[in-house]
Design a protein around this motif. Structure first.
Motif, PDB file in Angstrom:
ATOM      1  N   ARG A 128     -29.288 -12.880 -11.001  1.00 19.72           N
ATOM      2  CA  ARG A 128     -30.659 -13.314 -10.731  1.00 19.72           C
ATOM      3  C   ARG A 128     -30.638 -14.394  -9.664  1.00 19.72           C
ATOM      4  O   ARG A 128     -29.677 -15.172  -9.575  1.00 19.72           O
ATOM      5  CB  ARG A 128     -31.340 -13.820 -12.005  1.00 19.72           C
ATOM      6  N   LEU A 129     -31.708 -14.446  -8.889  1.00 17.80           N
ATOM      7  CA  LEU A 129     -31.758 -15.293  -7.708  1.00 17.80           C
ATOM      8  C   LEU A 129     -32.986 -16.193  -7.753  1.00 17.80           C
ATOM      9  O   LEU A 129     -34.102 -15.726  -7.992  1.00 17.80           O
ATOM     10  CB  LEU A 129     -31.808 -14.406  -6.460  1.00 17.80           C
ATOM     11  N   ASP A 175     -25.617 -15.938 -11.740  1.00 23.66           N
ATOM     12  CA  ASP A 175     -26.964 -16.283 -11.302  1.00 23.66           C
ATOM     13  C   ASP A 175     -26.817 -17.309 -10.188  1.00 23.66           C
ATOM     14  O   ASP A 175     -25.851 -18.086 -10.160  1.00 23.66           O
ATOM     15  CB  ASP A 175     -27.768 -16.885 -12.459  1.00 23.66           C
ATOM     16  N   VAL A 176     -27.783 -17.330  -9.270  1.00 22.44           N
ATOM     17  CA  VAL A 176     -27.691 -18.217  -8.101  1.00 22.44           C
ATOM     18  C   VAL A 176     -29.030 -18.916  -7.897  1.00 22.44           C
ATOM     19  O   VAL A 176     -30.081 -18.272  -7.874  1.00 22.44           O
ATOM     20  CB  VAL A 176     -27.314 -17.427  -6.833  1.00 22.44           C
ATOM     21  N   PHE A 213     -36.741 -17.916 -16.438  1.00 28.72           N
ATOM     22  CA  PHE A 213     -36.554 -16.772 -15.565  1.00 28.72           C
ATOM     23  C   PHE A 213     -35.153 -16.191 -15.701  1.00 28.72           C
ATOM     24  O   PHE A 213     -34.967 -14.968 -15.779  1.00 28.72           O
ATOM     25  CB  PHE A 213     -36.822 -17.177 -14.110  1.00 28.72           C
ATOM     26  N   LEU A 214     -34.160 -17.067 -15.752  1.00 32.16           N
ATOM     27  CA  LEU A 214     -32.769 -16.606 -15.836  1.00 32.16           C
ATOM     28  C   LEU A 214     -32.485 -15.953 -17.188  1.00 32.16           C
ATOM     29  O   LEU A 214     -31.583 -15.117 -17.310  1.00 32.16           O
ATOM     30  CB  LEU A 214     -31.813 -17.767 -15.612  1.00 32.16           C
ATOM     31  N   ALA A 215     -33.254 -16.313 -18.218  1.00 29.84           N
ATOM     32  CA  ALA A 215     -33.005 -15.796 -19.558  1.00 29.84           C
ATOM     33  C   ALA A 215     -33.645 -14.444 -19.790  1.00 29.84           C
ATOM     34  O   ALA A 215     -33.323 -13.754 -20.774  1.00 29.84           O
ATOM     35  CB  ALA A 215     -33.528 -16.790 -20.600  1.00 29.84           C
ATOM     36  N   ARG A 216     -34.532 -14.007 -18.913  1.00 27.75           N
ATOM     37  CA  ARG A 216     -35.230 -12.739 -19.125  1.00 27.75           C
ATOM     38  C   ARG A 216     -34.294 -11.563 -18.930  1.00 27.75           C
ATOM     39  O   ARG A 216     -33.433 -11.580 -18.044  1.00 27.75           O
ATOM     40  CB  ARG A 216     -36.404 -12.620 -18.159  1.00 27.75           C
ATOM     41  N   PRO A 217     -34.460 -10.513 -19.725  1.00 30.50           N
ATOM     42  CA  PRO A 217     -33.627  -9.322 -19.532  1.00 30.50           C
ATOM     43  C   PRO A 217     -33.936  -8.665 -18.202  1.00 30.50           C
ATOM     44  O   PRO A 217     -35.064  -8.761 -17.684  1.00 30.50           O
ATOM     45  CB  PRO A 217     -34.026  -8.419 -20.702  1.00 30.50           C
ATOM     46  N   ALA A 218     -32.944  -8.034 -17.621  1.00 27.68           N
ATOM     47  CA  ALA A 218     -33.120  -7.379 -16.326  1.00 27.68           C
ATOM     48  C   ALA A 218     -34.115  -6.223 -16.435  1.00 27.68           C
ATOM     49  O   ALA A 218     -34.267  -5.613 -17.479  1.00 27.68           O
ATOM     50  CB  ALA A 218     -31.779  -6.859 -15.821  1.00 27.68           C
ATOM     51  N   THR A 239     -31.782  -7.003  -3.892  1.00 28.44           N
ATOM     52  CA  THR A 239     -32.076  -6.213  -5.088  1.00 28.44           C
ATOM     53  C   THR A 239     -32.116  -7.067  -6.353  1.00 28.44           C
ATOM     54  O   THR A 239     -32.594  -6.601  -7.390  1.00 28.44           O
ATOM     55  CB  THR A 239     -31.027  -5.106  -5.266  1.00 28.44           C
ATOM     56  N   ALA A 240     -31.619  -8.282  -6.292  1.00 30.08           N
ATOM     57  CA  ALA A 240     -31.613  -9.141  -7.482  1.00 30.08           C
ATOM     58  C   ALA A 240     -33.038  -9.570  -7.831  1.00 30.08           C
ATOM     59  O   ALA A 240     -33.846  -9.860  -6.933  1.00 30.08           O
ATOM     60  CB  ALA A 240     -30.761 -10.384  -7.225  1.00 30.08           C
ATOM     61  N   PRO A 241     -33.387  -9.618  -9.114  1.00 28.30           N
ATOM     62  CA  PRO A 241     -34.683 -10.211  -9.493  1.00 28.30           C
ATOM     63  C   PRO A 241     -34.766 -11.625  -8.917  1.00 28.30           C
ATOM     64  O   PRO A 241     -33.820 -12.407  -9.046  1.00 28.30           O
ATOM     65  CB  PRO A 241     -34.618 -10.227 -11.023  1.00 28.30           C
TER      66      PRO A 241
END
Length: 258
Positions: A114-115, A90-91, A253-258, A197-199
């Motif tokens: 995730r971004l 994640d970034v 946000f980072l914890a949400r499933p893709a 393309t990253a969420p």
């Protein structure tokens, strides 16, 4: 823990990793080293290991006197991931770090899960730049005080007198400062942003005069499916002033499933 990674051109990059869990790369603002994140990185350690770096020209990294760019900084991040044996992360990039993170997600999508882009702009002719008044103020002898005011509201500064870790690396040589300024000023990812393309979550302070908040909307409109959150009354360093709300929002946000 501080490590050293060698970039593609041979520049040594100082890297710091803390915590355990899924890797989260934290990217600082222009002319700043990893200490930009000192007050907030621990917020992410319940689920992540945090990875920071001293940009070339700052901190304990090499300081070559050659042109820098946000694309080059993004390539340096890839060198860091390679050096640590990390395939994907994640970034979360703020200020110039948000510009660097854009190129990382555009040019190396396979490395970004995730971004999060904070207080950044798309750059180029489509960005809304700071006013001429702000630019002039940053050239005056009391520029450090001006920058602190652009980062934080007066009320927050009164309650938190510093020192602040977001006002630049005082140890930087003049040539490195020049190269950092040019790298940030010449950033232009507008045409390429739709390739991300990253969420993506885009964050900004409502009263940011260093990078006006309208840039958050501009970025989000260019990235498919991007979400935006603006912190009322906050300035450029919303991630400190609005902590823990900002950190909680990012962690969720980072914890949400893709």
């Amino acid at each position: 823990m501080t490590d050293q990674v060698i970039a593609a051109d041979g520049t040594a990059l100082a890297v710091q990793r803390q915590g355990t869990g899924r890797p989260l790369v934290l990217l600082a603002g222009q002319a700043n080293d990893h200490t930009w994140w000192d007050s907030t990185r621990g917020d992410f350690h319940p689920a992540h290991s945090t990875i920071t770096m001293d940009y070339r020209g700052t901190g304990a990294s090499g300081k070559p006197d050659a042109p820098y760019s946000t694309r080059l900084f993004a390539d340096d991040v890839v060198a860091v991931l390679d050096g640590l044996g990390i395939e994907r992360a994640d970034v979360y990039g703020t200020s110039m770090g948000g510009r660097v993170a854009q190129w990382l997600a555009i040019r190396h999508p396979e490395r970004v899960d995730r971004l999060v882009l904070g207080c950044a702009s798309p750059g180029g002719q489509h960005a809304v730049e700071r006013s001429a008044e702000v630019r002039r103020a940053l050239l005056r002898p009391d520029a450090a005080e001006t920058l602190a005011d652009l980062m934080y509201t007066p009320g927050w500064r009164a309650a938190h007198p510093g020192p602040y870790r977001t006002l630049g690396d005082a140890s930087m040589p003049a040539h490195a400062r020049k190269h950092h300024l040019r790298a940030s000023n010449e950033h232009d990812a507008w045409d390429a942003l739709p390739r991300i393309t990253a969420p993506t979550l885009v964050l900004h302070g409502e009263d940011d005069q260093l990078t006006p908040a309208v840039n958050a909307t501009l970025i989000a409109q260019r990235i498919p499916g991007a979400r935006v959150h603006v912190f009322p009354g906050a300035r450029h360093a919303y991630f400190e002033e609005c902590r823990p709300e900002a950190s909680d929002l990012v962690a969720d946000f980072l914890a949400r499933p893709a």
